[in-house]
Design an enzyme around this catalytic site. Structure first.
Site, mmCIF file in Angstrom:
data_model
loop_
_atom_site.group_PDB
_atom_site.id
_atom_site.type_symbol
_atom_site.label_atom_id
_atom_site.label_comp_id
_atom_site.label_asym_id
_atom_site.label_seq_id
_atom_site.Cartn_x
_atom_site.Cartn_y
_atom_site.Cartn_z
ATOM 1 C CE LYS A 1 -23.229 -33.231 50.974
ATOM 2 N NZ LYS A 1 -21.891 -32.852 51.493
ATOM 3 N NE ARG B 1 -15.166 -34.743 48.197
ATOM 4 C CZ ARG B 1 -15.019 -35.514 49.271
ATOM 5 N NH1 ARG B 1 -13.857 -36.104 49.502
ATOM 6 N NH2 ARG B 1 -16.010 -35.706 50.096
ATOM 7 N NE ARG C 1 -21.666 -31.886 44.865
ATOM 8 C CZ ARG C 1 -21.697 -32.846 45.797
ATOM 9 N NH1 ARG C 1 -22.788 -33.503 46.033
ATOM 10 N NH2 ARG C 1 -20.625 -33.116 46.471
ATOM 11 N NE ARG D 1 -16.450 -40.023 53.950
ATOM 12 C CZ ARG D 1 -17.026 -39.144 53.153
ATOM 13 N NH1 ARG D 1 -18.268 -38.773 53.376
ATOM 14 N NH2 ARG D 1 -16.358 -38.615 52.161
ATOM 15 N NE ARG E 1 -16.674 -40.540 49.179
ATOM 16 C CZ ARG E 1 -17.590 -39.588 49.304
ATOM 17 N NH1 ARG E 1 -18.674 -39.811 50.030
ATOM 18 N NH2 ARG E 1 -17.436 -38.426 48.725
HETATM 19 P P1 AP5 Z 1 -20.919 -37.808 55.932
HETATM 20 O O1 AP5 Z 1 -22.304 -37.983 56.455
HETATM 21 O O2 AP5 Z 1 -20.314 -38.890 55.110
HETATM 22 O O3 AP5 Z 1 -20.785 -36.385 55.193
HETATM 23 P P2 AP5 Z 1 -21.281 -35.925 53.751
HETATM 24 O O4 AP5 Z 1 -21.719 -34.519 53.904
HETATM 25 O O5 AP5 Z 1 -22.243 -36.902 53.198
HETATM 26 O O6 AP5 Z 1 -19.887 -35.944 52.990
HETATM 27 P P3 AP5 Z 1 -19.558 -36.398 51.501
HETATM 28 O O7 AP5 Z 1 -18.059 -36.505 51.437
HETATM 29 O O8 AP5 Z 1 -20.354 -37.571 51.112
HETATM 30 O O9 AP5 Z 1 -20.004 -35.144 50.712
HETATM 31 P P4 AP5 Z 1 -19.567 -34.752 49.287
HETATM 32 O O10 AP5 Z 1 -20.571 -33.722 48.962
HETATM 33 O O11 AP5 Z 1 -18.172 -34.316 49.178
HETATM 34 O O12 AP5 Z 1 -19.622 -36.133 48.491
HETATM 35 P P5 AP5 Z 1 -20.721 -36.764 47.543
HETATM 36 O O13 AP5 Z 1 -20.699 -38.217 47.770
HETATM 37 O O14 AP5 Z 1 -21.994 -36.047 47.657
HETATM 38 O O15 AP5 Z 1 -19.972 -37.515 57.201
HETATM 39 C C1 AP5 Z 1 -18.574 -37.380 57.041
HETATM 40 C C2 AP5 Z 1 -17.834 -38.032 58.236
HETATM 41 O O16 AP5 Z 1 -18.138 -37.325 59.424
HETATM 42 C C3 AP5 Z 1 -18.268 -39.491 58.500
HETATM 43 O O17 AP5 Z 1 -17.143 -40.198 58.934
HETATM 44 C C4 AP5 Z 1 -19.312 -39.364 59.645
HETATM 45 O O18 AP5 Z 1 -19.352 -40.520 60.447
HETATM 46 C C5 AP5 Z 1 -18.766 -38.162 60.400
HETATM 47 N N1 AP5 Z 1 -19.821 -37.349 61.030
HETATM 48 C C6 AP5 Z 1 -21.052 -37.047 60.522
HETATM 49 N N2 AP5 Z 1 -21.727 -36.249 61.382
HETATM 50 C C7 AP5 Z 1 -20.891 -36.033 62.439
HETATM 51 C C8 AP5 Z 1 -21.015 -35.285 63.657
HETATM 52 N N3 AP5 Z 1 -22.130 -34.586 63.947
HETATM 53 N N4 AP5 Z 1 -19.956 -35.286 64.502
HETATM 54 C C9 AP5 Z 1 -18.823 -35.983 64.213
HETATM 55 N N5 AP5 Z 1 -18.659 -36.709 63.091
HETATM 56 C C10 AP5 Z 1 -19.695 -36.725 62.210
HETATM 57 O O19 AP5 Z 1 -20.098 -36.473 46.112
HETATM 58 C C11 AP5 Z 1 -18.899 -37.090 45.708
HETATM 59 C C12 AP5 Z 1 -18.594 -36.722 44.271
HETATM 60 O O20 AP5 Z 1 -19.659 -37.175 43.409
HETATM 61 C C13 AP5 Z 1 -18.480 -35.213 43.979
HETATM 62 O O21 AP5 Z 1 -17.196 -34.738 44.236
HETATM 63 C C14 AP5 Z 1 -18.845 -35.167 42.487
HETATM 64 O O22 AP5 Z 1 -17.749 -35.580 41.698
HETATM 65 C C15 AP5 Z 1 -19.927 -36.237 42.371
HETATM 66 N N6 AP5 Z 1 -21.278 -35.681 42.568
HETATM 67 C C16 AP5 Z 1 -22.145 -35.961 43.588
HETATM 68 N N7 AP5 Z 1 -23.273 -35.260 43.451
HETATM 69 C C17 AP5 Z 1 -23.139 -34.513 42.327
HETATM 70 C C18 AP5 Z 1 -23.962 -33.548 41.666
HETATM 71 N N8 AP5 Z 1 -25.174 -33.202 42.151
HETATM 72 N N9 AP5 Z 1 -23.483 -32.958 40.539
HETATM 73 C C19 AP5 Z 1 -22.267 -33.309 40.029
HETATM 74 N N10 AP5 Z 1 -21.442 -34.190 40.608
HETATM 75 C C20 AP5 Z 1 -21.864 -34.785 41.747
HETATM 76 MG MG MG Z 2 -22.239 -38.203 51.512
#
Ligand code: AP5
Ligand code: MG
Ligand code: ZN
Length: 214
Positions: A8, A166, A83, A122, A155
């Site tokens: 994402k 997660r 979410r 990552r 992270r």
């Molecule tokens: P990356 O782009 O970082 O993936 P991502 O989908 O952004 O993963 P996240 O871990 O950020 O998602 P998440 O939903 O768990 O975390 P968030 O920060 O939103 O890519 C991942 C890896 O793959 C990288 O190394 C990248 O280089 C690689 N990659 C990408 N594309 C690739 C490809 N095509 N091929 C190969 N490699 C590739 O949320 C974290 C926490 O925050 C949650 O657990 C929760 O506690 C809180 N939170 C966030 N939003 C909310 C909400 N709306 N409501 C409540 N709590 C929330």
């Molecule tokens: Mg992310």
């Protein structure tokens, strides 16, 4: 939308530049709060470290404030929001009040074993939040961000047992939101496997299709 590690953040950064619209990641904003040591950050951290969702009231307010203040009228991208069903309904309500409408909910479809591979390698920038991967998208210089020179780190919530939690939260709370957007004809399903550029092209093609058919 999509499971943890689906790509994402990676795709949103590219899209935001290509389409020249602002974007917001609720995860990035929460991590910035944690880093600042604010009271909100301390509260958020206690949920994030366990892989649980931060309470709805907090994130909904954050998104509402961002939409109001960030020049989102000409278009915007949200990463990691909504979410759960409550957040989805609140977003509809906020957009209705502001006279805006969603074009699409983009769902990056990536299987669980690939997620583990992506998250275990990552690296994230401490300063600007850009993400890299030791193998699939390495930084030019070891442990330094290409974009801002910031230090790269792993992270806190990328530990295996937290990733698993997660993913569970994603299945329970977020998957129903996909059905919600599917039933309103807004869901754009994109195969998230393959090179970053390939996935990006699929998204752009999908968005083109949608805007052409409206
Ligand atoms: P990356 O782009 O970082 O993936 P991502 O989908 O952004 O993963 P996240 O871990 O950020 O998602 P998440 O939903 O768990 O975390 P968030 O920060 O939103 O890519 C991942 C890896 O793959 C990288 O190394 C990248 O280089 C690689 N990659 C990408 N594309 C690739 C490809 N095509 N091929 C190969 N490699 C590739 O949320 C974290 C926490 O925050 C949650 O657990 C929760 O506690 C809180 N939170 C966030 N939003 C909310 C909400 N709306 N409501 C409540 N709590 C929330
Ligand atoms: Mg992310
Ligand atoms: Zn950086």
């Amino acid at each position: 939308m999509g499971p943890p590690g689906a790509g994402k953040g990676t795709q949103v950064r590219i899209l935001s530049k290509m389409l020249n619209v602002p974007s917001m990641s609720t995860g990035d904003v929460l991590r910035a709060e944690v880093a600042s040591g604010s009271e909100l950050g301390r509260l958020a951290k206690s949920y994030m470290d366990r892989g649980e969702l931060v309470p709805d009231e907090i994130v909904i307010k954050m998104v509402e404030k961002w939409l109001r203040e960030s020049n989102a009228r000409g278009g915007f991208i949200l990463d990691g929001f909504p979410r759960n069903m409550r957040q989805a309904r609140e977003l509809d309500e906020i957009l209705r009040r502001e006279g805006m409408e969603l074009t699409a909910a983009i769902y990056l479809d990536v299987p669980e074993d690939e997620i583990v591979r992506r998250l275990s390698g990552r690296l994230s920038c401490k300063i600007c939040g850009v993400v890299y991967h030791v193998q699939f998208n390495p930084p030019k210089e070891d442990l330094r961000c290409d974009a801002c020179g910031g230090e790269l780190y792993q992270r806190e919530d990328d530990k295996e047992e937290v990733v698993r939690q997660r993913f569970r939260v994603y299945v329970e709370s977020t998957r129903p939101v996909l059905d919600y957007y599917r039933s309103s004809g807004k869901l754009l399903v994109v195969n998230g496997l393959g090179a970053i550029e390939e996935v990006n092209k699929r998204i752009i093609d999908g968005l083109r299709e949608i805007t052409r058919s409206r």
